[in-house]
Design a protein around this motif. Structure first.
Motif, mmCIF file in Angstrom:
data_model
loop_
_atom_site.group_PDB
_atom_site.id
_atom_site.type_symbol
_atom_site.label_atom_id
_atom_site.label_comp_id
_atom_site.label_asym_id
_atom_site.label_seq_id
_atom_site.Cartn_x
_atom_site.Cartn_y
_atom_site.Cartn_z
ATOM 1 N N PHE A 1 -5.650 9.335 -0.783
ATOM 2 C CA PHE A 1 -5.746 9.080 -2.229
ATOM 3 C C PHE A 1 -4.549 9.708 -2.932
ATOM 4 N N ASN A 2 -4.253 10.950 -2.600
ATOM 5 C CA ASN A 2 -3.156 11.687 -3.210
ATOM 6 C C ASN A 2 -1.823 10.979 -2.996
ATOM 7 N N THR A 3 -1.538 10.595 -1.773
ATOM 8 C CA THR A 3 -0.264 9.956 -1.472
ATOM 9 C C THR A 3 -0.153 8.581 -2.122
ATOM 10 N N VAL A 4 -1.208 7.800 -2.094
ATOM 11 C CA VAL A 4 -1.186 6.475 -2.735
ATOM 12 C C VAL A 4 -0.848 6.613 -4.215
ATOM 13 N N VAL B 1 2.851 5.605 -6.276
ATOM 14 C CA VAL B 1 2.918 4.699 -7.428
ATOM 15 C C VAL B 1 3.560 5.389 -8.634
ATOM 16 N N ALA B 2 3.318 6.686 -8.767
ATOM 17 C CA ALA B 2 3.897 7.431 -9.887
ATOM 18 C C ALA B 2 5.366 7.796 -9.644
ATOM 19 N N GLY B 3 5.884 7.531 -8.438
ATOM 20 C CA GLY B 3 7.270 7.859 -8.135
ATOM 21 C C GLY B 3 7.508 9.325 -7.832
ATOM 22 N N ILE B 4 6.470 10.045 -7.487
ATOM 23 C CA ILE B 4 6.589 11.475 -7.185
ATOM 24 C C ILE B 4 7.082 11.646 -5.750
ATOM 25 N N SER B 5 8.073 12.516 -5.585
ATOM 26 C CA SER B 5 8.668 12.749 -4.265
ATOM 27 C C SER B 5 8.598 14.231 -3.901
ATOM 28 N N ASP B 6 7.425 14.832 -4.039
ATOM 29 C CA ASP B 6 7.306 16.260 -3.777
ATOM 30 C C ASP B 6 7.079 16.615 -2.311
ATOM 31 N N SER C 1 -15.208 7.785 -0.097
ATOM 32 C CA SER C 1 -15.783 6.739 -0.951
ATOM 33 C C SER C 1 -15.796 7.129 -2.426
ATOM 34 N N ALA C 2 -15.949 8.405 -2.746
ATOM 35 C CA ALA C 2 -15.922 8.804 -4.153
ATOM 36 C C ALA C 2 -14.527 8.594 -4.743
ATOM 37 N N LEU C 3 -13.496 8.987 -4.017
ATOM 38 C CA LEU C 3 -12.133 8.804 -4.508
ATOM 39 C C LEU C 3 -11.746 7.329 -4.554
ATOM 40 N N ALA C 4 -12.265 6.544 -3.632
ATOM 41 C CA ALA C 4 -11.968 5.103 -3.624
ATOM 42 C C ALA C 4 -12.476 4.432 -4.898
ATOM 43 N N GLY C 5 -13.471 5.024 -5.557
ATOM 44 C CA GLY C 5 -14.000 4.472 -6.793
ATOM 45 C C GLY C 5 -13.286 4.955 -8.043
ATOM 46 N N HIS C 6 -12.312 5.817 -7.900
ATOM 47 C CA HIS C 6 -11.592 6.363 -9.055
ATOM 48 C C HIS C 6 -10.708 5.278 -9.676
ATOM 49 N N PRO C 7 -10.708 5.146 -11.014
ATOM 50 C CA PRO C 7 -9.922 4.091 -11.664
ATOM 51 C C PRO C 7 -8.419 4.163 -11.371
ATOM 52 N N ALA C 8 -7.875 5.358 -11.234
ATOM 53 C CA ALA C 8 -6.436 5.474 -10.951
ATOM 54 C C ALA C 8 -6.107 4.889 -9.582
ATOM 55 N N TYR C 9 -7.018 5.038 -8.645
ATOM 56 C CA TYR C 9 -6.788 4.528 -7.293
ATOM 57 C C TYR C 9 -6.723 2.998 -7.299
ATOM 58 N N ALA C 10 -7.662 2.362 -7.993
ATOM 59 C CA ALA C 10 -7.650 0.896 -8.081
ATOM 60 C C ALA C 10 -6.356 0.407 -8.722
ATOM 61 N N ALA C 11 -5.904 1.089 -9.761
ATOM 62 C CA ALA C 11 -4.656 0.708 -10.425
ATOM 63 C C ALA C 11 -3.458 0.912 -9.491
ATOM 64 N N SER C 12 -3.498 1.976 -8.705
ATOM 65 C CA SER C 12 -2.400 2.232 -7.762
ATOM 66 C C SER C 12 -2.347 1.165 -6.683
ATOM 67 N N LEU C 13 -3.486 0.781 -6.157
ATOM 68 C CA LEU C 13 -3.505 -0.278 -5.142
ATOM 69 C C LEU C 13 -2.957 -1.584 -5.710
ATOM 70 N N ARG D 1 0.387 -3.599 -4.334
ATOM 71 C CA ARG D 1 0.360 -5.029 -3.984
ATOM 72 C C ARG D 1 1.430 -5.793 -4.759
ATOM 73 N N GLU D 2 1.498 -5.532 -6.052
ATOM 74 C CA GLU D 2 2.474 -6.213 -6.909
ATOM 75 C C GLU D 2 3.900 -5.935 -6.443
ATOM 76 N N TRP D 3 4.146 -4.754 -5.904
ATOM 77 C CA TRP D 3 5.482 -4.366 -5.458
ATOM 78 C C TRP D 3 5.794 -4.856 -4.036
ATOM 79 N N GLY D 4 4.858 -5.572 -3.428
ATOM 80 C CA GLY D 4 5.104 -6.122 -2.099
ATOM 81 C C GLY D 4 4.702 -5.241 -0.937
ATOM 82 N N VAL D 5 4.006 -4.154 -1.217
ATOM 83 C CA VAL D 5 3.513 -3.290 -0.147
ATOM 84 C C VAL D 5 2.288 -3.955 0.474
ATOM 85 N N ARG D 6 2.253 -4.020 1.773
ATOM 86 C CA ARG D 6 1.112 -4.626 2.468
ATOM 87 C C ARG D 6 0.040 -3.565 2.680
#
Length: 179
Positions: free
Chosen positions: A86-89, A93-98, A123-135, A139-144
């Motif tokens: 979840f953290n890396t996804v 998307v936020a462009g963080i390179s830490d 499963s709890a993190l998979a339901g987080h709104p930020a995660y859905a937006a990141s996925l 997808r929009e950026w062409g990541v499979r």
């Protein structure tokens, strides 16, 4: 692998599927990839770094190199992130390179290199709104994106009784054959 091979960076985040990387690395090498392993600091507790270095023939990288140090890995032609937390996804998307892993993935996005991501949140993190937006952004950026199936080979459910996910190693093996 011999010179001229395409280079696959396998990026692992902290999660139990990371322990299964040796089989995936062996498969990817068997279908012609020169494989390099890059792990997040959290993944170092899940992977056998020495074994991965032995299998790949390259050092396993977890940290940025110091200025002036030579690159020890050949440049990547493609990336597989397995597992992607979840953290890396969200940081990707936020462009963080830490972390080195995120820095390389952000560069790969900017360079238009093929990236395959196998998300593995609970499963709890998979339901987080930020995660859905990141996925959706990935997808929009062409990541499979490659998702697992319901069920857990370790036997069951999380503490709240929700089913965990079987990691999609078979799908990832199929993808690296044609990537």
């Amino acid at each position: 692998m011999a010179g001229g091979s395409r280079v696959l960076y396998v990026v692992a985040c902290g999660g139990y599927p990371a322990a299964e990387l040796p089989d995936f690395v062996t498969h990817a090498r068997g279908v012609g990839w020169d494989v390099c392993a890059v792990v997040t600091p959290a993944a170092t507790g899940f992977v056998d770094v020495e074994r991965l270095a032995e299998l790949t023939g390259h050092p396993v990288r977890a940290e940025y190199k110091r200025p002036g140090e030579p690159d020890v890995l050949p440049p990547a032609d493609a990336f597989v992130v397995a597992p992607a937390t979840f953290n890396t996804v969200n940081k990707l998307v936020a462009g963080i390179s830490d972390t080195l892993a995120l820095g390389l993935l952000n560069e790969a996005l900017g360079a238009g290199l093929p990236i395959v991501v196998a998300p593995y949140p609970n499963s709890a993190l998979a339901g987080h709104p930020a995660y859905a937006a990141s996925l959706a952004a990935l997808r929009e950026w062409g990541v499979r994106l490659v998702f697992g199936a319901p069920g857990d080979p370790r036997g069951g459910a999380d503490q709240a009784g929700r089913e965990n996910t079987i990691f999609p190693w078979p799908e990832l093996r199929d993808i690296v054959r044609t990537l």
